[in-house]
Write a protein that holds these residues in place. Structure first.
Motif, mmCIF file in Angstrom:
data_model
loop_
_atom_site.group_PDB
_atom_site.id
_atom_site.type_symbol
_atom_site.label_atom_id
_atom_site.label_comp_id
_atom_site.label_asym_id
_atom_site.label_seq_id
_atom_site.Cartn_x
_atom_site.Cartn_y
_atom_site.Cartn_z
ATOM 1 N N SER A 151 2.367 -4.519 6.040
ATOM 2 C CA SER A 151 2.451 -3.527 4.955
ATOM 3 C C SER A 151 1.773 -4.049 3.688
ATOM 4 O O SER A 151 2.309 -3.931 2.585
ATOM 5 C CB SER A 151 3.908 -3.166 4.640
ATOM 6 N N VAL A 189 -1.761 0.494 4.061
ATOM 7 C CA VAL A 189 -0.412 -0.094 4.048
ATOM 8 C C VAL A 189 0.316 0.259 5.344
ATOM 9 O O VAL A 189 0.934 -0.589 5.988
ATOM 10 C CB VAL A 189 0.400 0.413 2.834
ATOM 11 N N ALA A 190 0.199 1.546 5.729
ATOM 12 C CA ALA A 190 0.902 2.025 6.921
ATOM 13 C C ALA A 190 0.410 1.332 8.188
ATOM 14 O O ALA A 190 1.187 1.051 9.094
ATOM 15 C CB ALA A 190 0.724 3.530 7.050
ATOM 16 N N SER A 191 -0.887 1.031 8.243
ATOM 17 C CA SER A 191 -1.478 0.432 9.450
ATOM 18 C C SER A 191 -1.269 -1.061 9.527
ATOM 19 O O SER A 191 -1.247 -1.628 10.622
ATOM 20 C CB SER A 191 -2.985 0.694 9.486
ATOM 21 N N CYS A 192 -1.177 -1.700 8.368
ATOM 22 C CA CYS A 192 -1.079 -3.163 8.328
ATOM 23 C C CYS A 192 0.263 -3.614 8.885
ATOM 24 O O CYS A 192 1.307 -3.082 8.498
ATOM 25 C CB CYS A 192 -1.232 -3.639 6.883
ATOM 26 N N ALA A 201 6.843 1.500 5.047
ATOM 27 C CA ALA A 201 6.724 0.294 4.225
ATOM 28 C C ALA A 201 7.897 0.298 3.255
ATOM 29 O O ALA A 201 8.324 1.376 2.816
ATOM 30 C CB ALA A 201 5.413 0.276 3.449
#
Lengths: 222, 246
Positions: free
Chosen positions: B173, B167-170, B104
């Protein structure tokens, strides 16, 4: 309140509000189109009412156009901002493990719908605007009869147009499959997002399927 | 188990990184993922190479320090666990495992798999607290009646360990699951009411300032969250901001 709509949360609420408006519009559009299958005379009368009523033409129509333009423009703005939020991509990303294809590809289904709207405007909306606002003919008549049904019928003679419409509506269905419940979540109605999951799925299938069937009906009837 | 590892190596924040291939052998399926990384690092040190830097602390799933994007998922393929709780039995002999840092713009890479998550700290400083006089006259929190449902829901939100997996999966971010959890934790309790409006406004303003993306409700964060934080907290945060803005 202006600060609210400048925030990331406010923008997604605004996207959801415009989505609700567009989803209601789609429902009434399908209802009127369905009349063309079962009762062409009634379809002509309702189309004439919608095309000439001052409230529809000068109040609802500008709001609709604003809603469509806003939804697309804001969608693209948010997409650009979201891309900036991750400038280095993952070498391996398993998006399917945690989210649906529809939710991850709203921008692409949106692009297809935008292309469809351009075609749809060229087919129906621009000729209507030309007749009414440029030529000043508000009678709705062509050779002494209402033109709406005939106009609709002739548009679905070309199989390429019918296929283009059908493909676009499949993408509309994919867009709605995520967008319907997502809009409720965005305005803070998490419980409705869960309760209306099946309604959203049904809406995402019935609305596009209805438009596709109507297009095929007129093509084969011809 | 014998494994092939593809690991992101980056000397420092300014250097350009790249994926580097490694091999590790005789890995027990009972090991945690971090223990497997320890074996790799031991191997690298014995060869005189630079060990792979990665974040870790408690190694029991409560501190939120361990991160890593493993085979395309934050904290790896298991559910409801952090990387330190991920066991090697989730992988198979001969598998190639791709290991990357959380990606991100707001989480810049410091070195290898270590990212700077201080953006979360700054969001917390913007409003993730209640102002209480702690000079000795503090009222007993239990003397304020709170419904069981509110207490339980606030506790569910307070489970967030701030690891950044959301955040990492979205795909965008977005940090809204994290901020939603912190806002919800206080919004549900009487002690949080006094500063509720300022809290949600300030935390969201800081979140936007840090460069996190916008939530598009994909739900990836909820699935990958090691503490099972629900999307409901994002909806509550949206309601709280709406309430605070009107």
């Amino acid at each position: 309140m202006s600060g609210f709509f400048k925030s990331s949360v406010g923008r997604k609420v605004a996207m959801a509000i415009s989505a609700f408006f567009l989803m209601i519009f789609l429902l009434q559009h399908l209802f009127i189109n369905t009349l063309s299958v079962f009762n062409p005379d009634l379809f002509n009368e309702v189309s004439h009412f919608m095309g000439t009523n001052p409230l529809v033409q000068f109040a609802l129509q500008p709001v609709l156009i604003f809603g469509v333009v806003f939804h697309f423009v804001m969608g693209f703005i948010l997409e650009i901002k979201n891309n900036k939020a991750r400038q280095v991509s993952y070498a391996k990303n398993n998006g399917a493990a945690n989210s649906t294809w529809m939710s991850r590809n709203m921008i692409w289904s949106g692009f297809v719908i935008l292309a469809f709207i351009a075609l749809h405007f060229i087919d129906f909306w621009f000729p209507e605007i030309n007749t009414k606002f440029i030529k000043g003919d508000w009678s709705g008549l062509d050779d002494g009869e209402f033109r709406y049904y005939e106009h609709l019928k002739h548009k679905f003679v070309n199989p390429l147009r019918v296929v283009a419409y059908a493909v676009a509506f499949v993408f509309l269905g994919l867009h709605l499959a995520h967008g319907f419940t997502s809009a409720f979540q965005s305005v803070g109605a998490a419980s409705l997002r869960k309760k209306l999951g099946n309604v959203g799925t049904a809406y995402a299938i019935i609305i596009p399927l209805g438009f596709i069937l109507i297009a095929f009906f007129h093509y084969f009837k011809h | 188990m014998n494994l092939r590892l593809k690991i992101w190596r980056q000397k420092d924040a300014r250097s350009k990184g790249q994926m580097v291939d490694y091999k590790v052998s005789e890995i027990s399926e009972h090991m945690s993922f971090l223990e497997m990384m320890d074996v790799l690092n031991e191997q690298l040190i014995n060869k005189g190479d630079e060990p792979v830097s990665f974040d870790h602390d408690c190694r029991e799933g409560i501190c939120g320090m361990c991160s890593m994007y493993i085979n395309g998922e934050a904290h790896g393929p298991d559910r409801g666990v952090t990387t330190c709780q991920l066991h090697m039995r989730k992988f198979h002999d001969g598998e190639t495992i791709t290991i990357e840092p959380f990606r991100a713009t707001a989480f810049p890479v410091i070195k290898d798999l270590v990212v700077d998550r201080s953006a979360f700290d700054r969001i917390q400083h913007a409003g993730g607290y209640i102002s209480v006089n702690t000079s000795g006259n503090t009222q007993d929190a239990n003397s304020i009646p709170i419904s069981k449902h509110s207490a339980d829901t606030a506790m569910d939100a307070a489970m967030c360990i701030g690891c950044g997996a959301c955040v990492a999966s979205c795909k965008n971010s977005s940090a809204m699951l994290f901020v939603g959890a912190k806002v919800s934790q206080y919004a549900l309790l009487p002690q949080g009411q006094v500063e509720a409006a300022d809290r949600v406004k300030n935390m969201i303003a800081q979140m936007d300032l840090e460069g996190f993306g916008n939530c598009t409700n994909t739900g990836a964060c909820e699935v990958e969250c090691p503490k099972g934080i629900s999307l409901d907290v994002i909806a509550r945060m949206n309601r709280e901001l709406l309430k605070a803005s009107i």
